[in-house]
Design a protein around this motif. Structure first.
Motif, PDB file in Angstrom:
ATOM      1  N   LEU A 100      -2.655 -12.701  15.925  1.00 18.17           N
ATOM      2  CA  LEU A 100      -2.423 -14.328  16.027  1.00 18.17           C
ATOM      3  C   LEU A 100      -3.480 -15.237  15.234  1.00 18.17           C
ATOM      4  CD1 LEU A 100      -1.331 -14.707  19.875  1.00 18.17           C
ATOM      5  CD2 LEU A 100      -0.024 -14.300  17.782  1.00 18.17           C
ATOM      6  N   ASP A 101      -4.634 -14.674  15.206  1.00 19.68           N
ATOM      7  CA  ASP A 101      -5.865 -15.445  14.208  1.00 19.68           C
ATOM      8  C   ASP A 101      -5.366 -15.374  13.070  1.00 19.68           C
ATOM      9  OD1 ASP A 101      -7.829 -16.722  13.713  1.00 19.68           O
ATOM     10  OD2 ASP A 101      -9.526 -15.247  14.612  1.00 19.68           O
ATOM     11  N   VAL A 102      -4.924 -16.422  12.372  1.00 18.53           N
ATOM     12  CA  VAL A 102      -4.508 -16.633  10.964  1.00 18.53           C
ATOM     13  C   VAL A 102      -5.793 -16.491  10.021  1.00 18.53           C
ATOM     14  CG1 VAL A 102      -2.385 -17.441  11.357  1.00 18.53           C
ATOM     15  CG2 VAL A 102      -4.500 -19.065  11.134  1.00 18.53           C
ATOM     16  N   THR A 103      -7.093 -16.862  10.577  1.00 17.01           N
ATOM     17  CA  THR A 103      -8.263 -17.060   9.852  1.00 17.01           C
ATOM     18  C   THR A 103      -8.874 -15.747   9.847  1.00 17.01           C
ATOM     19  OG1 THR A 103      -9.762 -17.537  11.867  1.00 17.01           O
ATOM     20  CG2 THR A 103      -8.627 -19.284  10.973  1.00 17.01           C
ATOM     21  N   SER A 104      -8.450 -14.693  10.472  1.00 16.87           N
ATOM     22  CA  SER A 104      -9.151 -13.444  10.448  1.00 16.87           C
ATOM     23  C   SER A 104      -8.339 -12.594   9.146  1.00 16.87           C
ATOM     24  CB  SER A 104      -8.650 -12.694  11.712  1.00 16.87           C
ATOM     25  OG  SER A 104      -9.210 -11.304  11.627  1.00 16.87           O
ATOM     26  N   PRO A 105      -9.291 -11.883   8.568  1.00 17.35           N
ATOM     27  CA  PRO A 105      -8.813 -11.087   7.340  1.00 17.35           C
ATOM     28  C   PRO A 105      -8.078  -9.837   7.535  1.00 17.35           C
ATOM     29  CG  PRO A 105     -11.199 -10.839   7.653  1.00 17.35           C
ATOM     30  CD  PRO A 105     -10.788 -11.959   8.563  1.00 17.35           C
ATOM     31  N   VAL A 106      -8.096  -9.690   9.073  1.00 17.24           N
ATOM     32  CA  VAL A 106      -7.221  -8.425   9.721  1.00 17.24           C
ATOM     33  C   VAL A 106      -6.043  -9.089  10.153  1.00 17.24           C
ATOM     34  CG1 VAL A 106      -7.288  -6.690  11.333  1.00 17.24           C
ATOM     35  CG2 VAL A 106      -9.344  -7.175  10.259  1.00 17.24           C
ATOM     36  N   TYR A 107      -4.848  -8.685   9.672  1.00 16.23           N
ATOM     37  CA  TYR A 107      -3.656  -9.192  10.059  1.00 16.23           C
ATOM     38  C   TYR A 107      -2.906  -8.254  10.977  1.00 16.23           C
ATOM     39  CZ  TYR A 107      -0.925  -6.425   6.552  1.00 16.23           C
ATOM     40  OH  TYR A 107      -0.449  -5.341   5.861  1.00 16.23           O
ATOM     41  N   MET A 108      -3.598  -7.154  11.222  1.00 17.62           N
ATOM     42  CA  MET A 108      -3.016  -6.097  12.278  1.00 17.62           C
ATOM     43  C   MET A 108      -4.025  -5.028  12.491  1.00 17.62           C
ATOM     44  SD  MET A 108       0.962  -4.422  11.694  1.00 17.62           S
ATOM     45  CE  MET A 108       0.780  -3.376  10.604  1.00 17.62           C
ATOM     46  N   LYS A 109      -3.767  -4.464  13.747  1.00 13.31           N
ATOM     47  CA  LYS A 109      -4.942  -3.374  13.919  1.00 13.31           C
ATOM     48  C   LYS A 109      -4.169  -2.522  14.888  1.00 13.31           C
ATOM     49  CE  LYS A 109      -7.840  -6.474  16.906  1.00 13.31           C
ATOM     50  NZ  LYS A 109      -8.916  -7.017  17.106  1.00 13.31           N
ATOM     51  N   GLY A 110      -4.745  -1.402  15.080  1.00 15.10           N
ATOM     52  CA  GLY A 110      -4.275  -0.523  16.126  1.00 15.10           C
ATOM     53  C   GLY A 110      -5.083   0.878  16.318  1.00 15.10           C
ATOM     54  N   CYS A 154     -17.532   7.222  17.515  1.00 18.74           N
ATOM     55  CA  CYS A 154     -18.122   7.452  16.094  1.00 18.74           C
ATOM     56  C   CYS A 154     -17.816   6.226  15.261  1.00 18.74           C
ATOM     57  CB  CYS A 154     -17.731   8.698  15.600  1.00 18.74           C
ATOM     58  SG  CYS A 154     -17.912   9.972  16.344  1.00 18.74           S
ATOM     59  N   ASP A 155     -18.923   5.981  14.074  1.00 19.25           N
ATOM     60  CA  ASP A 155     -18.676   5.169  13.218  1.00 19.25           C
ATOM     61  C   ASP A 155     -17.737   5.559  12.271  1.00 19.25           C
ATOM     62  OD1 ASP A 155     -18.879   2.770  11.771  1.00 19.25           O
ATOM     63  OD2 ASP A 155     -21.039   3.214  11.101  1.00 19.25           O
ATOM     64  N   ILE A 156     -16.491   5.494  12.634  1.00 16.68           N
ATOM     65  CA  ILE A 156     -15.485   6.075  11.402  1.00 16.68           C
ATOM     66  C   ILE A 156     -14.104   5.056  11.917  1.00 16.68           C
ATOM     67  CG2 ILE A 156     -14.613   7.831  13.087  1.00 16.68           C
ATOM     68  CD1 ILE A 156     -13.706   9.251  10.431  1.00 16.68           C
ATOM     69  N   SER A 157     -13.660   4.606  10.777  1.00 16.50           N
ATOM     70  CA  SER A 157     -12.358   3.769  10.886  1.00 16.50           C
ATOM     71  C   SER A 157     -11.441   4.082   9.581  1.00 16.50           C
ATOM     72  CB  SER A 157     -12.677   2.411  11.157  1.00 16.50           C
ATOM     73  OG  SER A 157     -13.815   1.987  10.421  1.00 16.50           O
ATOM     74  N   ILE A 158     -10.402   3.474   9.618  1.00 17.79           N
ATOM     75  CA  ILE A 158      -9.396   3.550   8.662  1.00 17.79           C
ATOM     76  C   ILE A 158      -9.028   1.902   8.268  1.00 17.79           C
ATOM     77  CG2 ILE A 158      -7.105   3.992   7.919  1.00 17.79           C
ATOM     78  CD1 ILE A 158      -7.521   6.802   9.586  1.00 17.79           C
ATOM     79  N   HIS A 159      -9.255   1.810   7.175  1.00 18.63           N
ATOM     80  CA  HIS A 159      -8.612   0.416   6.629  1.00 18.63           C
ATOM     81  C   HIS A 159      -7.634   0.483   5.276  1.00 18.63           C
ATOM     82  CE1 HIS A 159     -12.440  -1.125   8.574  1.00 18.63           C
ATOM     83  NE2 HIS A 159     -12.769   0.052   8.444  1.00 18.63           N
ATOM     84  N   LEU A 160      -6.405  -0.190   5.703  1.00 20.88           N
ATOM     85  CA  LEU A 160      -5.325  -0.199   4.952  1.00 20.88           C
ATOM     86  C   LEU A 160      -5.073  -1.471   4.001  1.00 20.88           C
ATOM     87  CD1 LEU A 160      -2.791   1.793   7.023  1.00 20.88           C
ATOM     88  CD2 LEU A 160      -3.898   2.384   4.831  1.00 20.88           C
ATOM     89  N   VAL A 161      -5.161  -1.693   2.948  1.00 24.49           N
ATOM     90  CA  VAL A 161      -4.837  -2.719   2.264  1.00 24.49           C
ATOM     91  C   VAL A 161      -3.188  -2.692   1.831  1.00 24.49           C
ATOM     92  CG1 VAL A 161      -5.358  -4.184   0.233  1.00 24.49           C
ATOM     93  CG2 VAL A 161      -7.391  -2.921   1.226  1.00 24.49           C
ATOM     94  N   GLU A 162      -2.638  -3.692   2.386  1.00 31.52           N
ATOM     95  CA  GLU A 162      -1.178  -3.581   2.193  1.00 31.52           C
ATOM     96  C   GLU A 162      -0.410  -5.044   2.289  1.00 31.52           C
ATOM     97  OE1 GLU A 162       2.096  -3.236   1.119  1.00 31.52           O
ATOM     98  OE2 GLU A 162       1.401  -1.030   1.764  1.00 31.52           O
ATOM     99  N   VAL A 163       0.247  -5.333   1.224  1.00 32.73           N
ATOM    100  CA  VAL A 163       0.621  -6.836   1.284  1.00 32.73           C
ATOM    101  C   VAL A 163       2.061  -7.013   1.808  1.00 32.73           C
ATOM    102  CG1 VAL A 163      -0.767  -7.481  -0.702  1.00 32.73           C
ATOM    103  CG2 VAL A 163       1.646  -6.638  -1.342  1.00 32.73           C
ATOM    104  N   SER A 164       2.682  -5.893   1.739  1.00 33.94           N
ATOM    105  CA  SER A 164       4.384  -5.725   2.489  1.00 33.94           C
ATOM    106  C   SER A 164       4.253  -5.629   3.877  1.00 33.94           C
ATOM    107  CB  SER A 164       5.022  -4.572   1.811  1.00 33.94           C
ATOM    108  OG  SER A 164       6.193  -4.450   2.252  1.00 33.94           O
ATOM    109  N   PRO A 165       4.751  -6.607   4.443  1.00 32.70           N
ATOM    110  CA  PRO A 165       4.956  -6.660   5.923  1.00 32.70           C
ATOM    111  C   PRO A 165       5.833  -5.227   6.441  1.00 32.70           C
ATOM    112  CG  PRO A 165       5.309  -8.869   5.233  1.00 32.70           C
ATOM    113  CD  PRO A 165       5.072  -7.890   3.997  1.00 32.70           C
ATOM    114  N   TRP A 183      -5.435  -3.407   9.229  1.00 30.77           N
ATOM    115  CA  TRP A 183      -4.743  -3.727   7.838  1.00 30.77           C
ATOM    116  C   TRP A 183      -5.079  -5.107   7.182  1.00 30.77           C
ATOM    117  CZ3 TRP A 183      -2.879  -0.801  11.616  1.00 30.77           C
ATOM    118  CH2 TRP A 183      -1.836   0.285  11.073  1.00 30.77           C
ATOM    119  N   TYR A 184      -5.336  -4.965   6.101  1.00 32.93           N
ATOM    120  CA  TYR A 184      -5.729  -6.303   5.269  1.00 32.93           C
ATOM    121  C   TYR A 184      -4.899  -6.628   4.097  1.00 32.93           C
ATOM    122  CZ  TYR A 184     -10.370  -4.779   7.319  1.00 32.93           C
ATOM    123  OH  TYR A 184     -11.248  -4.174   8.358  1.00 32.93           O
TER     124      TYR A 184
END
Length: 390
Positions: A126-136, A96-107, A146-147
């Motif tokens: 590993l891709d530092v150019t991607s706006p997504v810094y973590m996903k699961g 399905c077209d559903i997803s969760i997106h978290l904006v978090e600056v604290s590692p 995570w953004y």
């Protein structure tokens, strides 16, 4: 004052049209579930080492709170309760077209969120150019990303939740003087070179000229420009793509003055002592957020937590739990929890709820000029209107 570990996160759950359509087709119990066989009196016993599932935990808590349940209630809970439902729908939700997106600056906080939502530690991208810094993938099979910035979250019909997010954004402080408004600054204390102190700017600063409103009646004002920018982005997204936003935070409606404070180990702490070791916060000015939406969306609130939860039916829920339980300890636990949430001297008056909605979402919205003023609205939005039983 206890603070939740994920206090600085903004969550945006993007719901596409395809998900809404599928939900309409799958609101009943799937046939595959109805055909599932359960162990009865004459069936082979299950292995005693069966895993403790979320549904088992839920049922055990329910039985402890309200006493033994009927077989019918057991079947109803096991087949339709969201605690199991989402686990069983894992394969469907993945399509399905559903997803969760978290904006978090604290590692550190993103690690805690990942463990809570996915049950495992997630490595950074590993891709530092991607706006997504973590996903699961969540325990229910929903993709999570995570953004660090809201603008990096893909646009679409979304529901935004900001829980104790805005009160952690940086503020400017201003003081009215005989010479006019002056910004409050932080300087080194000349009497103690290793300490800091508050001082007033000798003349007007650019922030003073830009952020102080001409009609301001208070003598001390706190303004959060970052909050204004963020609320404008949320308003634009909701105006263009639909959805809604719910903001839950400590705050006021433009009537408080000096709220800048610090907490360390859940205790009040001097804001200028040992910077970097304590949590800095300032109450959210919801009147400022409402102004910064610029009428793009309708706003509801702020409502005190006491009123919001009452509108959500907390009183009825408490009475049902108390009537269905004969456990004295459980009664005491329920009443203490209710008091903590509803007592004006505790959390009842300190926490506020504020919502952004598309204008067309509200009933009786003929006069657009009144839409941004919640007191003039007759709404059917849960939590923001008196609960009516039908």
């Amino acid at each position: 004052m206890t603070r939740l570990p994920a206090r600085r996160s903004v969550l945006a759950a993007a719901l596409g049209v395809s998900w809404q359509q599928r939900l309409l087709h799958h609101h009943g119990v799937p046939a595959a579930w109805r055909r599932r066989r359960c162990s009865g009196a004459g069936s082979k016993a299950e292995d005693s080492s069966s895993p403790v599932t979320p549904m088992l935990k839920h049922l055990m808590f329910k039985i402890k709170a309200t006493g033994p349940i009927t077989v019918a209630e057991y079947m109803r809970e096991a087949l339709t309760n969201p605690v199991k439902v989402f686990n069983q729908l894992g394969s469907l939700l993945n399509k399905c077209d559903i997803s969760i997106h978290l904006v978090e600056v604290s590692p550190k906080l993103s690690e805690i969120q990942a463990l809570t939502l996915t049950g495992e530690k997630i490595q950074s991208e590993l891709d530092v150019t991607s706006p997504v810094y973590m996903k699961g993938i969540s325990k229910a099979g929903i993709p999570i990303f995570w953004y660090r910035e809201l603008q990096d979250v893909p646009q679409g019909t979304s529901f935004y939740l900001a829980h104790e997010f805005f009160d952690a954004l940086p503020i400017h402080k201003f003081q009215r003087t005989e010479q006019g408004w002056r910004e409050v600054l932080i300087d080194i204390d000349p009497k103690a070179p290793d300490k800091l102190r508050f001082v007033l700017a000798p003349s007007a600063t650019p922030a003073t000229e830009y952020f102080i409103q001409g009609k301001e009646a208070r003598d001390h004002v706190e303004v959060c420009p970052d909050a204004g920018i963020l609320i404008q982005k949320l308003a634009c997204r909701i105006q263009e793509d639909g959805g809604a936003a719910l903001i839950a935070d400590y705050g006021h409606n433009g009537n408080k003055t000096d709220t800048f404070r610090s907490f360390r180990s859940h205790e009040l702490h001097d804001v200028l002592i040992a910077p970097g070791t304590a949590d800095l916060t300032a109450d959210v000015d919801f009147s400022y957020l409402q102004t910064m939406t610029q009428g793009r969306v309708a706003t509801l609130g702020p409502l005190k937590q006491q009123e919001f939860l009452k509108n959500m039916g907390i009183d009825v829920r408490l009475q049902v739990l108390l009537q269905n339980s004969s456990d004295t300890a459980m009664h005491k636990h329920l009443l203490q929890g209710y008091d903590m949430l509803m007592n004006p001297k505790k959390m009842g008056d300190r926490f506020n709820f504020f919502a952004l909605l598309p204008h067309q979402r509200l009933a009786h919205s003929d006069q657009k000029a009144n839409l941004q003023h919640s007191k003039s609205l007759s709404t059917s939005v849960a939590g923001f209107g008196e609960l009516v039983w039908k």
